[in-house]
Enzyme design. Structure first.
Site, PDB file in Angstrom:
ATOM      1  N   ASP A 107     132.681   0.431  32.919  1.00  0.00           N
ATOM      2  CA  ASP A 107     132.392  -0.629  31.564  1.00  0.00           C
ATOM      3  C   ASP A 107     133.725  -0.864  30.978  1.00  0.00           C
ATOM      4  O   ASP A 107     133.999  -0.693  29.965  1.00  0.00           O
ATOM      5  CB  ASP A 107     131.593   0.103  30.710  1.00  0.00           C
ATOM      6  CG  ASP A 107     130.936  -0.739  29.614  1.00  0.00           C
ATOM      7  OD1 ASP A 107     131.135  -1.976  29.694  1.00  0.00           O
ATOM      8  OD2 ASP A 107     130.380  -0.286  28.650  1.00  0.00           O
ATOM      9  N   ALA A 110     132.213   2.319  14.694  1.00  0.00           N
ATOM     10  CA  ALA A 110     132.049   1.552  15.524  1.00  0.00           C
ATOM     11  C   ALA A 110     130.439   1.644  16.278  1.00  0.00           C
ATOM     12  O   ALA A 110     129.859   2.521  15.990  1.00  0.00           O
ATOM     13  CB  ALA A 110     132.780   1.987  16.960  1.00  0.00           C
ATOM     14  N   VAL A 157     128.788   5.025  16.423  1.00  0.00           N
ATOM     15  CA  VAL A 157     129.735   6.172  16.417  1.00  0.00           C
ATOM     16  C   VAL A 157     130.166   6.544  15.035  1.00  0.00           C
ATOM     17  O   VAL A 157     130.541   5.459  14.294  1.00  0.00           O
ATOM     18  CB  VAL A 157     130.874   5.934  17.146  1.00  0.00           C
ATOM     19  CG1 VAL A 157     131.828   7.160  17.207  1.00  0.00           C
ATOM     20  CG2 VAL A 157     130.616   5.590  18.943  1.00  0.00           C
TER      21      VAL A 157
END
Length: 462
Positions: A281, A131, A138
């Site tokens: 977020d 990701a 990641v």
């Protein structure tokens, strides 16, 4: 794939091309209107073309540009369907992925931060990222003790890129206004810019994630991966599988949508009460739907890089004003909003007009279960954005105190995701259980939270 574009001149050139493109399309629009096409149709075509160019550039740049794109993407429910449809896939892609940095750059960061023998810390490490986000990407791995882990590696130069992008975007925020009706873009960019240093600090992120992981360790509804290791530019956490929320939005069953929506609302309101922190977020890329082992679903939560610190939970005036609005107490609501700074001392408003402005917004809390839809979101946006409407004129006279800015954005973003899900949510249950000041004084024990099998004690008094 190229590395994160760090040279200011390169990034500035890409972003500077956006307003030039916007201006060119505006000229095209004027020509179309002169040719006899209606302003509404031309306006939607302009909106669509602008959005397509904007999200293409933001996705390429990562950094603050991508962060801004993620913040905007949760509001696509407010757009007319014929505008939102063609680029919804682009928004989803922006939430879930971005061009990765080269493998040698990843290895260099890991060597600098974990030491020359960094590979000995892992039984396995996948060079291909699983990701990518605005300031880091990641990688999946296996820690030396056998645990599957997610290794977040910060892009070199991410801080400078973040600030450069947001400063550049701030210069032409006004041109971006038509993208999301009723939303003021400039304060959003300012708030993102103010939180750059926090987002870059993986130490703060590790503390926030650890606090949530500890609090929700035995929770039947919410899963937060634990922190395994942290140092500058590198954060190692437990790996979490599951179905990305973006996938649930695009092709999930209604049961999955409803469950994801209920748990998202529960996490939004329970988090501050239980940890003193608000996950700030809430875009779909940060959530997963996980099987609970009994035929149901749990909500997995990622990325605690941006949080609002609320030691006493959500401010009590929020719950009290919501309750009084539902009860039709116009004068009480008006006085409370004035006391909290939402109505400046120099402004005089009609209390009943303020109540009329607020009631449609809190419609989801007026009923036992409310189905959030894109159509409802569009109607709300149109009501507030139309300069001819009383709601628009009253809204311009209200003020948003700085202490409420992030809470406001997180709430709006969460509502945007709920509308993308099309989820039926018992919002009132969550408000009564977790928001100080909302529960009726005579609520008693019967006013519990959420699902009957939740297993979590309500914390309205937190």
């Amino acid at each position: 794939m190229s590395d994160l574009p760090r040279k200011a001149v390169t990034r500035t050139a890409k972003l500077a091309a956006l307003p030039i493109g916007f201006a060119g399309r505006a000229t095209w629009g004027i020509g179309k209107r002169i040719g006899g096409r209606s302003a509404e149709i031309v306006g939607r075509e302009l909106q669509q073309r602008t959005a397509e160019q904007l999200f293409k550039v933001l996705g390429e740049l990562k950094g603050g540009a991508m962060k801004f794109g993620q913040a905007l993407s949760v509001f696509e429910s407010a757009l007319p369907e014929e505008v939102a449809g063609p680029y919804r896939a682009t928004l989803t892609k922006l939430q879930e992925a971005a061009p990765p940095m080269p493998t040698h750059t990843v290895h260099t960061v890991l060597e600098e931060r974990l030491g020359e023998k960094w590979r000995e810390l892992f039984e396995e490490f996948e060079d291909k990222p699983s990701a990518a986000a605005s300031i880091g990407q990641v990688h999946r791995g296996v820690w030396h003790d056998g645990r599957e882990v997610a290794v977040k590696v910060q892009y070199p130069g991410a801080g400078d890129a973040l600030l450069s992008d947001l400063n550049q975007l701030g210069r032409f925020a006004r041109l971006l206004g038509p993208l999301i009706p009723g939303m003021d873009i400039k304060p959003l960019i300012s708030e993102l810019r103010d939180r750059v240093s926090e987002e870059l600090d993986y130490g703060l992120e590790a503390q926030a994630q650890s606090a949530h992981a500890e609090e929700f360790a035995d929770d039947p509804d919410v899963v937060v991966p634990g922190v395994v290791h942290q140092c500058d530019q590198v954060l190692v956490t437990e790996w979490m599988d599951g179905t990305p929320l973006a996938e649930v939005i695009s092709k999930g069953s209604q049961d999955q949508r409803d469950r994801a929506g209920q748990l998202l609302a529960r996490f939004l309101f329970s988090g501050p009460a239980r940890t003193g922190l608000l996950h700030a977020d809430p875009h779909p890329g940060n959530f997963r739907l996980l099987p609970d082992g009994e035929g149901g679903w749990r909500l997995g939560v990622l990325d605690f890089g941006t949080v609002d610190r609320l030691p006493g939970g959500l401010p009590e005036p929020i719950g009290r004003s919501l309750r009084m609005t539902l009860d039709g107490e116009a004068m009480g609501v008006y006085q409370l909003l004035r006391a909290e700074g939402f109505v400046k001392e120099s402004i005089e408003l009609e209390p009943e007009a303020v109540l009329d402005y607020l009631l449609p917004i809190i419609e989801p809390a007026q009923v036992e279960s409310f189905t959030f839809t894109r159509a409802w979101m569009r109607n709300q946006a149109a009501r507030i954005a139309d300069p001819r409407s009383p709601a628009h004129q009253l809204g311009r006279q209200l003020n948003l105190p700085p202490s409420y800015l992030l809470i406001h954005r997180v709430t709006l973003s969460t509502i945007g995701v709920l509308c993308q899900l099309g989820a039926a949510v018992r919002l009132r249950d969550e408000l009564e259980a977790w928001v100080p000041g909302f529960a009726a004084e005579d609520g008693g024990e019967e006013e519990g939270a959420g699902d009957e099998d939740s297993g979590v004690e309500p914390a309205a008094e937190a």
